[in-house]
Every structure is written in C-alpha cells, then in structure tokens.
Enzyme design. Structure first.
Site, PDB file in Angstrom:
ATOM      1  N   LYS A  34       0.814  -1.211   0.000  1.00  0.00           N
ATOM      2  CA  LYS A  34       0.000   0.000   0.000  1.00  0.00           C
ATOM      3  C   LYS A  34       0.853   1.270   0.000  1.00  0.00           C
ATOM      4  CE  LYS A  34      -2.181   0.433   3.913  1.00  0.00           C
ATOM      5  NZ  LYS A  34      -1.783   1.563   4.750  1.00  0.00           N
ATOM      6  N   THR A  35       1.814   1.313   0.908  1.00  0.00           N
ATOM      7  CA  THR A  35       2.679   2.492   1.006  1.00  0.00           C
ATOM      8  C   THR A  35       3.475   2.670  -0.280  1.00  0.00           C
ATOM      9  OG1 THR A  35       2.870   1.955   3.330  1.00  0.00           O
ATOM     10  CG2 THR A  35       4.366   3.615   2.486  1.00  0.00           C
ATOM     11  N   ASP A 218      -2.929   8.536   3.243  1.00  0.00           N
ATOM     12  CA  ASP A 218      -2.636   7.165   3.649  1.00  0.00           C
ATOM     13  C   ASP A 218      -3.307   6.883   4.994  1.00  0.00           C
ATOM     14  OD1 ASP A 218      -1.561   4.698   3.346  1.00  0.00           O
ATOM     15  OD2 ASP A 218       0.469   5.240   3.960  1.00  0.00           O
ATOM     16  N   GLU A 219      -3.525   5.623   5.304  1.00  0.00           N
ATOM     17  CA  GLU A 219      -4.134   5.211   6.581  1.00  0.00           C
ATOM     18  C   GLU A 219      -5.466   5.932   6.815  1.00  0.00           C
ATOM     19  OE1 GLU A 219      -2.693   2.746   7.923  1.00  0.00           O
ATOM     20  OE2 GLU A 219      -0.506   2.977   7.960  1.00  0.00           O
ATOM     21  N   GLN A 249      -7.416  -2.506  10.075  1.00  0.00           N
ATOM     22  CA  GLN A 249      -6.263  -1.990  10.819  1.00  0.00           C
ATOM     23  C   GLN A 249      -6.569  -0.666  11.502  1.00  0.00           C
ATOM     24  OE1 GLN A 249      -2.276  -2.564   8.965  1.00  0.00           O
ATOM     25  NE2 GLN A 249      -3.438  -3.391   7.256  1.00  0.00           N
ATOM     26  N   ARG A 596       2.621  -7.780  11.080  1.00  0.00           N
ATOM     27  CA  ARG A 596       3.919  -7.134  10.860  1.00  0.00           C
ATOM     28  C   ARG A 596       4.981  -8.170  10.549  1.00  0.00           C
ATOM     29  NH1 ARG A 596       2.049  -3.173   9.261  1.00  0.00           N
ATOM     30  NH2 ARG A 596       0.203  -4.480   9.405  1.00  0.00           N
TER      31      ARG A 596
END
Length: 713
Positions: A34-35, A218-219, A249, A596
């Site tokens: 995603k990033t 983002d997020e 998340q 993670r």
DNA sequence: CATAGCCGCCTTTTT
DNA sequence: GGCGGCTATG
C-alpha cells in the site's frame, strides 16, 4: 524515470498508481504494498508532468513522510517539492501561512500533553471545581473528543443541557481562553482551526484547493472527523482525492478516528474508482492464516481475503512463562538463538500493549548483552534540561507562552520566587498585560522589593538581548541561550554530564535541521519538533532489536516478531472491555501486530504478572484461541502451523469443555446458551448468552455452570 | 526563597 | 513504582 521499478507492480497496484483523474480508493490488506503504491503514485504523477507543488500527500507519522520523500526522490532521480507530511504538519503550515484569516498569531506555541495537562488543571481550578471530581486527564479526553468532532465552545454551550455538559462547557471555555491568552494551540486545535479556516474563508479554500490538484491520504481508516472535513475541503476544487487504508487496521477509535470515513468513501465520492489489493507479499501463509482466523471474529467488518504469495514458513510459537521476568528472558534467549542462526538484530522486533511493559524486556536484553532501541523518542524531549532549553526558545518566539515562561523564570534559580511571581501576576491582571509585559515593567510595580526588581530586570535584559539573534541559525541560537541564561553554568556546577550530553545532542539535532530545511527558522523548528512522535526517532538501519507498542508498530514490518503479554486484561486491555466495539479494536490491534511479521512469529503470556507493584495471577488472552486452533474438541494438531508449549498443552487437559450452543445454568444469571468457549485448560473461559439478555464472559473454574444432558432445542 | 519529603493519581494506546 | 504538585522547614 526508472521504469524498471514499475515492472515489479501487479496489475491492481498499477491500476492505482496510474489512475489519472477523479477520486480513488485503495482498499488494501496488510503487506499488500500500500505504502509503495501511494509513493509510486506521487512519483508517477510528477513524471507525467504534474507540478510537484500541486501535490499533497498525507501520511500518519513524520517518519513515514520522510521515507516517502526519500523513495520518491530515488524513483524520479531528483528531489521534488511535493507537500508530503502528516495532517498535523500540514495544518501548521496552513495556519502559519493564513494566520490572519485564521485569526491567530503565527508565532503560536504548540502545547503537548504535559502542557495541556497544566492548562487543564488550572482551568478546572479556575472554574472552582475539584480536580479530583473533574480529573484533568478525563477533561482533556472529553475536550479532545469534542474538538475532533469540530464542536467548538459556542456550539457546546448552546447544546449543553445536562449538568455534565454544562460543566464541561465551562471548563472547555476556560481552557480555550488560557490557550488563546498564551497564544498556544493544542494538537486538536491544529486540526479544528484548519477545518474552520477552510470552511469559513472561501478565498483560502479556493487558493488551497486550487493549488492541490492531487491529494493523497494514507491510513484513511484512522482519520477523525476533523481530518475528514479538511480532506473534503482541500479537494473541493479538483476532486482528485486518493485514500488508502484497511478497515481491519483501524486502531485509533479512542482518539476520535472514525472508521465510517473509509467505509463511506464511495458515498462521499460516488464516481470513485475502487482498487483492492488483496495479495500479501509480506508474511508466510500460516501467519496470514492465523491473522485471518483472528480477525474473522470481528462482527462489524467487511469480509476480506488475504492471499498469501510467500512460501510456507515455520510454526508460530506460543510460550507460557511464569512471570514477566521469565518471559523477558525467554524472549532474550530466543533472540540470541536467532542471532546465532545469522539473523540480523535489525530484523527483530518486540511488541507490547502498554509502554510500562518495556522495562522487564529492557532489563533482560541488557543482561544478555543484546543491543536494542526503544521506539519512544519523545522521551528525549521530556527530559528536564531539554524542556528547560526549549522553554527559553519558545518564550523568545512567543512571549505570551505563560507555561514556558513560568517554567524558566526561576530556572536555574535566580531568586525570583513565588511571592514575586504572584505580585507580578497581580500587576499583570490589573493592567490587562501579559506576564512578559508585566516583567518588563517590573520597576513600576510598587509591591516589589528593590532586590526583586533588579533580579527581574537582569532576566528580562538577557531575554531581550537573545531576541536580537533570532535570525541566526537555530543551533547557534540554542547555544547562546544555553550559555547566556545560566543553564550551562548550573549544569556544570552540578556536574550533570548526562544533561550536558543531552543538550549537546539537541544542539546537533538543531544543526542538522538548519542544514536540511529549505527555510530554517526557530519558529518552524519549534513547531516541527512539537509534532515529533515515537516512531519518528526509530533508526531502521541500526543493528538492534526494536521495542515498541503495538500502536507504534503500524506501518512497519520485520522478519521476526515477538508479541508479549497475551493475557486477559492486557490484550485485550481491561480498560477497553466495556463494549464489543472496544474489544473489536483490541482484536484489530493484535491483528496489526501479527501481520507485521514476515517469517517468524513468537507470542507469549505469563501465569503471573506484577502490575503497579502487585503480583497477580494472569490468564491467557482469549485472542490466542481465535488464532485458529484448539476449537472445542482439542484437535488442534490438525490445524498445524501453531506450536503451543508443554505448559499450555498440560493445562488444557484438565478442565471441562463447552460447545457453542450448549445449554447451561448459572447460580445467579440463570439459564443461558454457550456462545463461545475459550479452551485454556484450567483457565478456560466460557462466553454465555443468558436468557436475561446479558452476555457474560466467565472463568470456567469459578463459574460452576450446570450442564444438561442432551439438548432441549 | 530553596529544598526535602510526602501524598495522590496514575497507565492503555498517540498525532 | 514513578512523577508532579503541594507543604513544612531552615
């Protein structure tokens, strides 16, 4: 442009990266790149001819922004001027640039949690209320929640129709007045003032929404209402919003994050293109399977698949330890084993639910000579000597900042005590002057002794002299302040070498700020460091084990992950077990932690834990059971991929087993049906939905549930 | 006016 | 088990 980077993208990633005009929602699971997609998108836009100046990308932390800038420069082969920052930094920039329209002084201080608490304590007192009944912390939470929903003082006053909200309105008003008199904004004000500015000033809104042809966030699942409003107003001209996020998340509901923002994106922007990234390039299949199994226990969520792309890896390991010392030692031993296998320490991280849990881990790592870094850099800025020096700098920029001024007026001790301060305060109040102005006029204050007047004059002269240096580099201003205010002398007298080292570190940090910043200034420096967060100081390259809270772990990834303290009351945390939504957020937090891990995942829980000095018995977290093994009949071997240690196996052979749907009777709650059973041996928990309507989680050991042969349904 | 020591609240998570 | 704020004492 380095095109080979693009060839590594999947079809859906490419679709998002090269999406041209119009709103875009990227719904992406963990480890889906995603990033990377959002970074590539910024680079691709610039590459296609969009001016970097017209792009605004918002990330969750300053660290993430820094990495994005760096990666973007690599991709393009040159530095660019796209605005990439956190929401809060963006707001600081906007408020400074349009300070007159926002009706604030551009030299504003930003108050952190400590300073907010001081203000709030005083505000409560000035309202003639007891700080025990109206604890500053709780009042701050309440005010913060209001601000995040963009409820200002006037709105609250008009809506306050019960005792609590009326009182809260009073406190809120008072608190806000103190901030404005100090020319200070708190974190929430940055968002609130910006949102109001964009809403109320058409010219500012037009200018900014014209400038930002492309806005990327983002997020997005962790944006609050204020951020949502700002985003909407910023894109009002071009509608080129790109939001990325993952509802599973979302872990900041407690601070106002509204998951509905991402869920309702398609309603807000009906023409939106939606791209889903479901492949996971990060974790081994068994880790994903466990994560998927866990998160599927959340009721309020959209089903989503995690598609593994990595080959099968080793077992997830769950260890039962005696107490936290033992647990920390187990972690340290396992880390040593990994290191012996050739694993670099930089590829290892340990996560925990609360900061207080880092202590035991640190001790064990020190004992085992394992280098580590705690991702809690804010601690540095909490040191007394650092806060003192920064307070001097803040007063130079913003003399109205009373909290900072009161901190330094007699630090180091210069004979200006409480009596003197009170007399000056009285004079200031009578003449409607700021405290700093009153200090300047000390010779006119008749109640002051000649000695006091002289001491105040020396202080003020020093400050006024220092003000003349404000156009110098930040590092040299800081050094002057340190030398000229007596801070340096007092630290040398006490031969506090640690403190002196810290000051030197601050000055070096300021020097590198001077070097890196486009337009360095003390004002900008102070406003920047106020927004520093934990993760911002994490040095990814350093060969040391990373220790951090589960919250800080968001957005990061490691080959080897340890999660400690998987106990009821800790994860899920006891303070969050009030309603189902809280529990679901805890589950998402655990989900973030698990996902993670790239290759290996180690989890542990203790049988005993010392909390606030008190040793008490712990029971394993119900979340452990949700990882996909041990459902009912104990045939957890067939699920595979998770290894429980002997203690766990032994403990689970004792107690009775319940099956969902089973009918039971409790001595006080009456008849009910088993909703869930958490098989933890003698610590097993049974969740019963009683006919009275309430649902209870009970320890099997204590509940004394009567069961029935057969089933009546 | 400075200092030492006591008391109470705190701890969930953070931009 | 810690920090900050308040109080008593020199």
């Amino acid at each position: 442009m380095q095109t080979d980077f693009y060839e590594q993208l999947t079809d859906s990633q490419r679709q998002a990266v090269f999406h041209t005009e119009g709103p875009l929602l990227v719904l992406a699971g963990p480890g889906s790149g995603k990033t990377r997609v959002i970074t590539y998108r910024v680079a691709a836009l610039i590459d296609s001819g969009v001016q970097a100046y017209n792009i605004c990308a918002v990330t969750f932390t300053n660290k993430a922004a820094e990495q994005m800038r760096k990666r973007c420069a690599e991709l393009l082969g040159f530095l660019n001027k796209a605005h990439i920052s956190t929401f809060h930094s963006l707001c600081v920039r906007i408020l400074r640039q349009y300070s007159s329209q926002a009706n604030i002084n551009r030299n504003f201080s930003i108050y952190d949690a400590t300073e907010q608490a001081k203000c709030m304590r005083q505000a409560v007192k000035e309202c003639n209320l007891n700080t025990a009944d109206f604890s500053p912390a709780r009042m701050l939470d309440a005010v913060s929640a209001l601000k995040n929903r963009l409820v200002d003082v006037d709105t609250l006053k008009s809506e306050a129709n019960d005792f609590f909200s009326a009182t809260l309105a009073k406190i809120y008003t008072r608190y806000q007045k103190m901030l404005s008199e100090a020319n200070a904004l708190d974190f929430d004000d940055l968002l609130l003032k910006t949102a109001y500015l964009l809403k109320d000033c058409a010219d500012v809104r037009e200018e900014l929404s014209n400038r930002f042809r492309f806005v990327l966030i983002d997020e997005y699942q962790d944006t609050n209402h204020a951020q949502y409003r700002i985003a909407k107003l910023l894109v009002s001209q071009h509608n080129n919003i790109c939001a990325t996020g993952d509802p599973d998340q979302s872990i900041y509901r407690w601070r106002g994050a509204d998951i509905r923002n991402i869920l309702a994106f398609e309603k807000d922007w009906p023409q939106a293109t939606v791209v889903k990234l479901e492949e996971n390039f990060r974790s081994t299949p068994n880790i994903l399977k466990a994560a998927d199994s866990l998160i599927s226990f959340n009721q309020s969520r959209k089903e989503k698949v995690l598609i593994p792309t990595r080959p099968e890896g080793g077992d997830i390991v769950i260890n039962c330890c005696e107490d936290q010392t033992n647990e920390a030692q187990t972690v340290a031993s396992l880390i040593s084993e990994l290191a012996d296998e050739g694993v670099s320490l930089r590829d290892i991280a340990v996560f925990y639910r609360i900061n207080a849990m880092s202590r035991a881990l640190e001790e064990a790592l020190i004992k085992n000579k394992i280098p580590y870094q705690i991702v809690r850099g804010i601690e540095f800025y909490n040191r007394k000597e650092i806060r003192d020096l920064l307070a001097f700098l803040k007063v130079l920029i913003n003399p109205e900042d009373e909290i900072a001024l009161l901190r330094i007026i007699n630090t180091p001790a210069r004979g200006i005590g409480k009596t003197t301060i009170d007399r000056i305060k009285a004079y200031a109040a009578a003449g409607r002057l700021s405290f700093y102005e009153a200090l300047k006029q000390a010779d006119k204050i008749s109640s002051l002794s000649a000695g006091s007047k002289a001491k105040v004059a020396v202080f003020i002269n020093t400050m006024e002299e220092l003000k003349k240096q404000l156009d110098k580099p930040v590092a040299s201003i800081a050094l002057s302040v340190f030398e000229k205010t007596g801070l340096s002398a007092s630290l040398k007298d006490s031969s506090d070498t640690d403190a002196i080292d810290n000051i030197n570190e601050l000055i070096s940090a300021a020097a590198s700020y001077d070097e890196q910043s486009d337009e360095p200034s003390l004002l900008d420096y102070l406003q920047q460091i106020s927004l520093f967060s934990d993760v911002d100081t994490y040095d990814i390259g350093r060969p040391s084990v990373a220790l951090m809270t589960l919250h800080s772990a968001k957005g990061l990834e490691f080959d080897n992950v340890f999660i400690v303290g998987l106990e009821e009351g800790l994860l899920p945390h006891e303070r969050s077990s009030e309603d189902d939504e809280d529990i679901e957020e805890e589950r998402r937090l655990f989900f973030v932690g698990i996902t993670r891990a790239k290759l290996r995942l180690f989890m542990s829980y203790c049988q005993y834990r010392t909390i606030r000095g008190q040793l008490s018995r712990s029971i394993p977290s119900s979340f452990l059971y949700e990882l996909g093994t041990c459902r009912n009949n104990g045939s957890h071997n067939d699920v595979g991929g998770i290894y429980y240690d002997d203690e766990y196996q032994r403990s689970r052979t004792f107690s009775p087993v319940f099956t969902p749907g089973q009918l039971v009777r409790h001595v006080s709650f009456g008849l009910g049906r088993v909703k869930d059973f958490v098989d933890m041996g003698e610590n097993s928990i049974v969740v019963v939905s009683f006919n009275s309507g309430q649902t209870k989680s009970l320890k099997v050991r204590f509940a004394n549930l009567l069961t029935f042969e057969g089933d009546f349904s």
